[in-house]
Scaffold this active site. Sequence first.
Site, PDB file in Angstrom:
ATOM      1  N   LEU A 142      59.124  24.236  42.494  1.00 16.52           N
ATOM      2  CA  LEU A 142      58.061  24.270  43.500  1.00 16.52           C
ATOM      3  C   LEU A 142      56.922  25.097  42.918  1.00 16.52           C
ATOM      4  O   LEU A 142      57.170  26.049  42.172  1.00 16.52           O
ATOM      5  CB  LEU A 142      58.553  24.920  44.800  1.00 16.52           C
ATOM      6  CG  LEU A 142      59.640  24.187  45.601  1.00 16.52           C
ATOM      7  CD1 LEU A 142      60.064  25.043  46.792  1.00 16.52           C
ATOM      8  CD2 LEU A 142      59.157  22.823  46.070  1.00 16.52           C
ATOM      9  N   ASP A 143      55.689  24.759  43.274  1.00 18.92           N
ATOM     10  CA  ASP A 143      54.554  25.557  42.828  1.00 18.92           C
ATOM     11  C   ASP A 143      54.701  27.002  43.296  1.00 18.92           C
ATOM     12  O   ASP A 143      55.362  27.276  44.309  1.00 18.92           O
ATOM     13  CB  ASP A 143      53.245  24.991  43.383  1.00 18.92           C
ATOM     14  CG  ASP A 143      52.886  23.641  42.790  1.00 18.92           C
ATOM     15  OD1 ASP A 143      53.474  23.279  41.757  1.00 18.92           O
ATOM     16  OD2 ASP A 143      52.023  22.958  43.373  1.00 18.92           O
ATOM     17  N   LYS A 144      54.057  27.905  42.604  1.00 14.96           N
ATOM     18  CA  LYS A 144      54.137  29.330  42.919  1.00 14.96           C
ATOM     19  C   LYS A 144      53.885  29.613  44.395  1.00 14.96           C
ATOM     20  O   LYS A 144      54.609  30.392  45.021  1.00 14.96           O
ATOM     21  CB  LYS A 144      53.123  30.099  42.060  1.00 14.96           C
ATOM     22  CG  LYS A 144      53.019  31.580  42.385  1.00 14.96           C
ATOM     23  CD  LYS A 144      51.927  32.248  41.545  1.00 14.96           C
ATOM     24  CE  LYS A 144      51.740  33.705  41.923  1.00 14.96           C
ATOM     25  NZ  LYS A 144      50.658  34.360  41.144  1.00 14.96           N
TER      26      LYS A 144
END
Length: 342
Positions: A142-144
Amino acid sequence: MQHRRKEKVVIAGEDAGERLDRVLAARIADLSRSRLKALILAGEVAIGGRTIRDPGHRVNAGDTIELAIPPDEPAEPLAEDIPLAVVHEDEDLIVIDKPKGLVVHPAAGNQTGTLVNALISHCGTSLSGIGGVKRPGIVHRLDKDTTGLLVVAKNDRAHRKLSAQFADHGRTGPLERAYLAFVWGVPDRPKGTIDAPVDRHPKARDKMAVREGGREAITHWERLETYLGVDGKPVASMISCRLETGRTHQIRVHLAHIGHPLLGDDVYGPGFKTKSALLPPGARAALDDLGRQALHAYLLGFEHPATGETESFESPLPADLAALRTALSTPGEPEKPRRRKV
């Protein structure tokens, strides 16, 4: 404490017009061209005080190039006592509800404070090694600043079976991934499918874009809620997105592509910032407090690699997105113009 090594290179006439990474590789013998390229992309190189992030930048005679070289990082991630929200754990896998701001695995600029560092501390040596020393057990990402559910393999058998499901994108099995997204505007129909190939942006290498010839990318969406602005007209909506493929930034790119970028997404929806003036005051404040893209991975389903049973997990909206949803649902009054004193 180790300090950054500094290097300065002045471009001679015979090197004018050469690529930046090639010139640096010729002048700094102890660093490989790939290492120098990574440093350029990480923003560690400046010409005349201006940061240059393009390894192919053509240099000019007389340019003064300054390079900052960070100290060597440990070859393997270290265990760090970072709290984890564990949704489920057994001897084969662990499901995490990832908070915002947590990078999944070490990479340039993020060698510590990642999910992997936390997992090494939590799981010890039980993580699968298939992902390599930098990504032990990591099956998907997942993106940051995207919150929500993520599964990690604790042994190699689980890693292989889970990876096969993610590679298949749920087309022949029970894998299911769904997100809640708060977007600008309201799609003109209740549901739809975005089938548009995604690849690296041609100019900004840290971004993705819909591009002909890119990798297949398919997102199914459904409109769930519509929110009105201070003028009484629809200004935003909440939609559910289900992934049929899993490209980097896929949902963010696809929603921007159809004209409905995520609220708070400064990368793919910067042109929509002025629309915040149309939000009710409470929603405007909630969006300012959010500080990230309004995206949450709320549903994750897969076949358990050991039992063969279908597992399904759901995550409620985190506090910041729940506050945004409440504020968007609360009607606001238009701001009255202030009277000018005479």
